[in-house]
Write a protein that holds these residues in place. Structure first.
Motif, PDB file in Angstrom:
ATOM      1  N   THR A 265       0.817  -1.218   0.000  1.00  0.00           N
ATOM      2  CA  THR A 265       0.000   0.000   0.000  1.00  0.00           C
ATOM      3  C   THR A 265       0.851   1.269   0.000  1.00  0.00           C
ATOM      4  OG1 THR A 265      -0.177  -0.196   2.411  1.00  0.00           O
ATOM      5  CG2 THR A 265      -2.005  -1.043   1.109  1.00  0.00           C
ATOM      6  N   VAL A 266       2.047   1.211   0.602  1.00  0.00           N
ATOM      7  CA  VAL A 266       2.949   2.367   0.579  1.00  0.00           C
ATOM      8  C   VAL A 266       3.313   2.713  -0.862  1.00  0.00           C
ATOM      9  CG1 VAL A 266       5.317   3.114   1.121  1.00  0.00           C
ATOM     10  CG2 VAL A 266       3.903   2.035   2.886  1.00  0.00           C
ATOM     11  N   PHE A 267       3.703   1.700  -1.609  1.00  0.00           N
ATOM     12  CA  PHE A 267       4.120   1.931  -2.991  1.00  0.00           C
ATOM     13  C   PHE A 267       2.939   2.292  -3.888  1.00  0.00           C
ATOM     14  CE2 PHE A 267       7.444  -0.692  -1.117  1.00  0.00           C
ATOM     15  CZ  PHE A 267       8.565   0.053  -1.438  1.00  0.00           C
ATOM     16  N   THR A 268       1.794   1.652  -3.645  1.00  0.00           N
ATOM     17  CA  THR A 268       0.604   1.976  -4.430  1.00  0.00           C
ATOM     18  C   THR A 268       0.225   3.437  -4.230  1.00  0.00           C
ATOM     19  OG1 THR A 268      -0.210  -0.298  -4.241  1.00  0.00           O
ATOM     20  CG2 THR A 268      -1.815   1.375  -4.808  1.00  0.00           C
ATOM     21  N   SER A 269       0.277   3.918  -2.988  1.00  0.00           N
ATOM     22  CA  SER A 269      -0.074   5.315  -2.700  1.00  0.00           C
ATOM     23  C   SER A 269       0.852   6.285  -3.416  1.00  0.00           C
ATOM     24  CB  SER A 269      -0.002   5.570  -1.187  1.00  0.00           C
ATOM     25  OG  SER A 269      -0.910   4.755  -0.498  1.00  0.00           O
ATOM     26  N   LEU A 270       2.136   5.969  -3.464  1.00  0.00           N
ATOM     27  CA  LEU A 270       3.098   6.853  -4.124  1.00  0.00           C
ATOM     28  C   LEU A 270       2.932   6.816  -5.641  1.00  0.00           C
ATOM     29  CD1 LEU A 270       6.291   6.031  -2.022  1.00  0.00           C
ATOM     30  CD2 LEU A 270       4.785   8.005  -1.781  1.00  0.00           C
ATOM     31  N   ILE A 271       2.764   5.623  -6.188  1.00  0.00           N
ATOM     32  CA  ILE A 271       2.639   5.474  -7.637  1.00  0.00           C
ATOM     33  C   ILE A 271       1.406   6.209  -8.167  1.00  0.00           C
ATOM     34  CG2 ILE A 271       2.134   3.773  -9.446  1.00  0.00           C
ATOM     35  CD1 ILE A 271       4.001   1.850  -7.781  1.00  0.00           C
ATOM     36  N   HIS A 272       0.299   6.130  -7.421  1.00  0.00           N
ATOM     37  CA  HIS A 272      -0.959   6.727  -7.884  1.00  0.00           C
ATOM     38  C   HIS A 272      -1.160   8.169  -7.387  1.00  0.00           C
ATOM     39  CE1 HIS A 272      -2.590   3.108  -9.786  1.00  0.00           C
ATOM     40  NE2 HIS A 272      -2.018   2.434  -8.812  1.00  0.00           N
ATOM     41  N   HIS A 273      -0.153   8.716  -6.730  1.00  0.00           N
ATOM     42  CA  HIS A 273      -0.279  10.092  -6.245  1.00  0.00           C
ATOM     43  C   HIS A 273      -0.360  11.048  -7.444  1.00  0.00           C
ATOM     44  CE1 HIS A 273       0.621  13.885  -4.240  1.00  0.00           C
ATOM     45  NE2 HIS A 273       0.297  13.288  -3.110  1.00  0.00           N
ATOM     46  N   PRO A 274      -1.322  11.970  -7.426  1.00  0.00           N
ATOM     47  CA  PRO A 274      -1.513  12.842  -8.599  1.00  0.00           C
ATOM     48  C   PRO A 274      -0.313  13.725  -8.924  1.00  0.00           C
ATOM     49  CG  PRO A 274      -2.850  13.585  -6.740  1.00  0.00           C
ATOM     50  CD  PRO A 274      -2.323  12.240  -6.375  1.00  0.00           C
ATOM     51  N   ARG A 275       0.561  13.998  -7.944  1.00  0.00           N
ATOM     52  CA  ARG A 275       1.712  14.871  -8.204  1.00  0.00           C
ATOM     53  C   ARG A 275       3.042  14.115  -8.174  1.00  0.00           C
ATOM     54  NH1 ARG A 275      -1.812  17.546  -5.220  1.00  0.00           N
ATOM     55  NH2 ARG A 275      -0.817  17.089  -3.225  1.00  0.00           N
ATOM     56  N   ARG A 276       2.978  12.801  -8.289  1.00  0.00           N
ATOM     57  CA  ARG A 276       4.229  12.020  -8.254  1.00  0.00           C
ATOM     58  C   ARG A 276       5.206  12.466  -9.334  1.00  0.00           C
ATOM     59  NH1 ARG A 276       5.548   8.561 -11.656  1.00  0.00           N
ATOM     60  NH2 ARG A 276       3.399   8.079 -12.251  1.00  0.00           N
ATOM     61  N   ALA A 277       4.723  12.641 -10.546  1.00  0.00           N
ATOM     62  CA  ALA A 277       5.610  12.962 -11.671  1.00  0.00           C
ATOM     63  C   ALA A 277       6.322  14.297 -11.506  1.00  0.00           C
ATOM     64  CB  ALA A 277       4.818  12.941 -12.973  1.00  0.00           C
ATOM     65  N   ALA A 278       5.802  15.154 -10.621  1.00  0.00           N
ATOM     66  CA  ALA A 278       6.427  16.463 -10.411  1.00  0.00           C
ATOM     67  C   ALA A 278       7.669  16.372  -9.531  1.00  0.00           C
ATOM     68  CB  ALA A 278       5.414  17.421  -9.783  1.00  0.00           C
ATOM     69  N   HIS A 279       7.894  15.223  -8.924  1.00  0.00           N
ATOM     70  CA  HIS A 279       9.029  15.045  -8.025  1.00  0.00           C
ATOM     71  C   HIS A 279      10.171  14.301  -8.707  1.00  0.00           C
ATOM     72  CE1 HIS A 279       6.964  16.430  -4.353  1.00  0.00           C
ATOM     73  NE2 HIS A 279       5.899  15.887  -4.891  1.00  0.00           N
ATOM     74  N   ASP A 280      11.386  14.753  -8.422  1.00  0.00           N
ATOM     75  CA  ASP A 280      12.580  14.102  -8.968  1.00  0.00           C
ATOM     76  C   ASP A 280      12.940  12.923  -8.061  1.00  0.00           C
ATOM     77  OD1 ASP A 280      15.021  13.290  -9.907  1.00  0.00           O
ATOM     78  OD2 ASP A 280      16.063  15.177  -9.497  1.00  0.00           O
ATOM     79  N   LEU A 281      12.653  11.717  -8.528  1.00  0.00           N
ATOM     80  CA  LEU A 281      12.940  10.499  -7.757  1.00  0.00           C
ATOM     81  C   LEU A 281      14.097   9.719  -8.361  1.00  0.00           C
ATOM     82  CD1 LEU A 281       9.242   9.276  -7.197  1.00  0.00           C
ATOM     83  CD2 LEU A 281      10.580  10.909  -5.839  1.00  0.00           C
ATOM     84  N   SER A 282      14.957  10.400  -9.085  1.00  0.00           N
ATOM     85  CA  SER A 282      16.015   9.728  -9.840  1.00  0.00           C
ATOM     86  C   SER A 282      17.061   9.049  -8.962  1.00  0.00           C
ATOM     87  CB  SER A 282      16.702  10.729 -10.776  1.00  0.00           C
ATOM     88  OG  SER A 282      17.256  11.809 -10.038  1.00  0.00           O
ATOM     89  N   ALA A 283      17.114   9.406  -7.677  1.00  0.00           N
ATOM     90  CA  ALA A 283      18.080   8.753  -6.786  1.00  0.00           C
ATOM     91  C   ALA A 283      17.618   7.369  -6.342  1.00  0.00           C
ATOM     92  CB  ALA A 283      18.334   9.624  -5.552  1.00  0.00           C
TER      93      ALA A 283
END
Length: 515
Positions: A265-283
């Protein structure tokens, strides 16, 4: 790992090995491993000054924080036994654990999500005759407590630490109590270090990783697969008090997080977050999750949408020091989703059933507890004369020795003489595009004995049609496995351990008239 030998020495050992590398970040605090060692040393001397003797219990009833880490490691460095307490517990539940563990000193909080734990205990009227003192971590209590260290020499603390043996009890964690009162599970220093060194190497945790710890420290996934694993392998500890997807995404970007572990559920919440793509998660480099069945798509999305190239799944329980099997990250998404991998290094795993058939999962080795706290009868039921731990979980081993969890023995129900394992049905339901989460329970039925009832959480904005779900499951499952009724919830209920509360769902299902 060999150099540490005990958790009591772990902060000292990590400081010698990793020195000025960043060890912990929390709020404005940024500590090196050397800084952390100094703080743990001072806390250990303060614990000694409070009169705690070797082998006595010190509890921490508080959310994740830097001071949780210092208080816990300081207590263990002073030769005490750590007792983490679930932050969701009410006063009576916490008091029961404090009494049974014979806790002498309690670290807690005066304000977490509106709760003052010390006041909660005081107002409850619970008797705790052995509890000699309570310290709130984020109040004037904390510096006052640390001032006691001035009366204890560094030599006395080091002698205390050196006297701890790898076979001594390091901690007592309590089971979630899904089948009755929680049971205390003592584990040793040596067990913990061996298990989490092997765990960290298998999932590829490495020096320099930045590990966001959203799993609560009262759980093995938080304290042991988090704090201990980081100290063993030189990763940075970044505690998170409460999981909020907005906060976690922001922190992942700002702190260049490379490691995240948590329930699906932690990962599902992050993946489906409406503003996920706005964050740099490249690390992001590595993720670890685990459940009876995980959608293959979730593994693929963790890799593609969160950027974690190394994804592992694992299975364990408190009685096995938290780990039984691990699926390494080089396996395919299907294998990672459908199995929990192979037995932990140096341990054994078997199924109490004919080859290829589902049966109870049994495990044996140095990760298995010696016994429940003050409960020889429960111990005899859980660990047989040959040392096999009977997990109460149902699974199947494939030809490679990879474990697939099918369910809990207690969750299985029988429809017209046929066994139904809810996890199998839940896996199918989660494959429906309109379903985010699913839980299935069995309820009494006058004709078939029992039938299934499903509770689902809809994907954002998607209507969930019971007739459509019935058709969908009928196309993929035998008729007796198809739930008799479907109910939509805003969220699934969870118990104090964060697991889906199937007791509550059964009560709800039994009180609802179903067609």
């Amino acid at each position: 790992m060999r150099g540490a030998q005990t958790i009591a020495r772990l902060a000292d050992w990590a400081a010698e090995r990793y020195g000025d590398e960043e060890a912990l970040v929390f709020g404005e605090e940024r500590w090196t491993f050397a800084d952390l060692r100094e703080r743990v040393d001072r806390a250990a001397r303060a614990v000694i000054a409070r009169g705690v003797r070797p082998g006595e219990s010190v509890a921490v009833w508080a959310p994740n924080s830097a001071r949780w880490v210092v208080a816990a490691l300081g207590a263990v460095a002073a030769g005490a036994v750590l007792v983490p307490v679930n932050t969701r517990y009410k006063a009576a539940e916490a008091a029961d654990i404090l009494r049974r563990s014979r806790t002498r000193l309690l670290f807690t909080e005066h304000d977490f999500l509106g709760t003052d734990y010390r006041a909660l205990l005081a107002e409850s009227g619970e008797e705790l005759p052995l509890l000699a003192g309570t310290v709130t971590l984020h109040s004037a209590d904390w510096p006052a407590f640390l001032s006691g260290a001035d009366g204890v020499s560094a030599e006395e603390r080091l002698a205390r630490t050196a006297a701890v043996d790898p076979d001594d009890t390091a901690d007592i964690l309590f089971t979630s109590g899904t089948t009755g009162r929680p049971k205390g599970v003592p584990t040793t220093h040596g067990q913990n270090l061996r298990v989490y060194d092997a765990w960290a190497r298998t999932v590829t945790l490495r020096r320099g990783d930045r590990y966001l710890l959203v799993n609560p420290f009262f759980h093995t996934f938080g304290y042991k697969a988090g704090v201990l694993a980081c100290l063993l392998h030189g990763a940075t500890i970044l505690p998170e008090r409460v999981f909020h997807a907005d906060t976690v995404l922001r922190r992942m970007e700002e702190e260049r997080i490379s490691v995240l572990t948590g329930a699906p559920t932690v990962f599902t919440s992050l993946i489906h977050h409406p503003r996920r793509a706005a964050h740099d998660l490249s690390a992001m480099r590595m993720a670890v999750t685990g459940a009876a069945n995980i959608p293959t798509a979730l593994i693929e999305e963790i890799r593609s949408n969160l950027g974690a190239r190394s994804v592992s799944t694992a299975y364990g329980l408190t009685e096995s020091t938290g780990v039984v099997a691990i699926c390494p990250p080089h396996e395919s998404p299907r294998t990672l989703a459908r199995t929990s991998g192979k037995a932990l290094e140096g341990t054994e795993l078997r199924i109490d059933a004919p080859p290829g058939e589902p049966g109870e999962i049994l495990t044996r080795g140095g990760h298995v507890m010696r016994g429940y706290l003050d409960d020889p009868e429960a111990t005899a039921r859980a660990v047989d004369a040959d040392g096999w731990l009977h997990t109460g979980d149902v699974g199947v081993l494939d030809e490679r020795g990879f474990l697939r969890i099918t369910d809990r023995l207690k969750d299985m129900f029988v429809v017209g003489g046929f066994n139904v394992y809810p996890a199998e049905v839940e896996q199918v339901l989660r494959g429906h595009p309109d379903v985010l989460e699913a839980a299935v329970v069995g309820v009494p039925d006058p004709r078939l004995g029992e039938v299934g009832v499903a509770y689902v959480v809809a994907a954002a904005g998607a209507p969930v049609d019971a007739a459509g779900l019935t058709s969908y499951t009928r196309e993929r499952l035998a008729n007796f496995k198809v739930p008799r009724a479907f109910h939509t919830l805003a969220a699934l209920p969870h118990n104090a351990a964060g697991k889906v509360d199937k007791k509550a769902l059964r009560r709800s299902a039994e009180n609802t008239t179903t067609r």
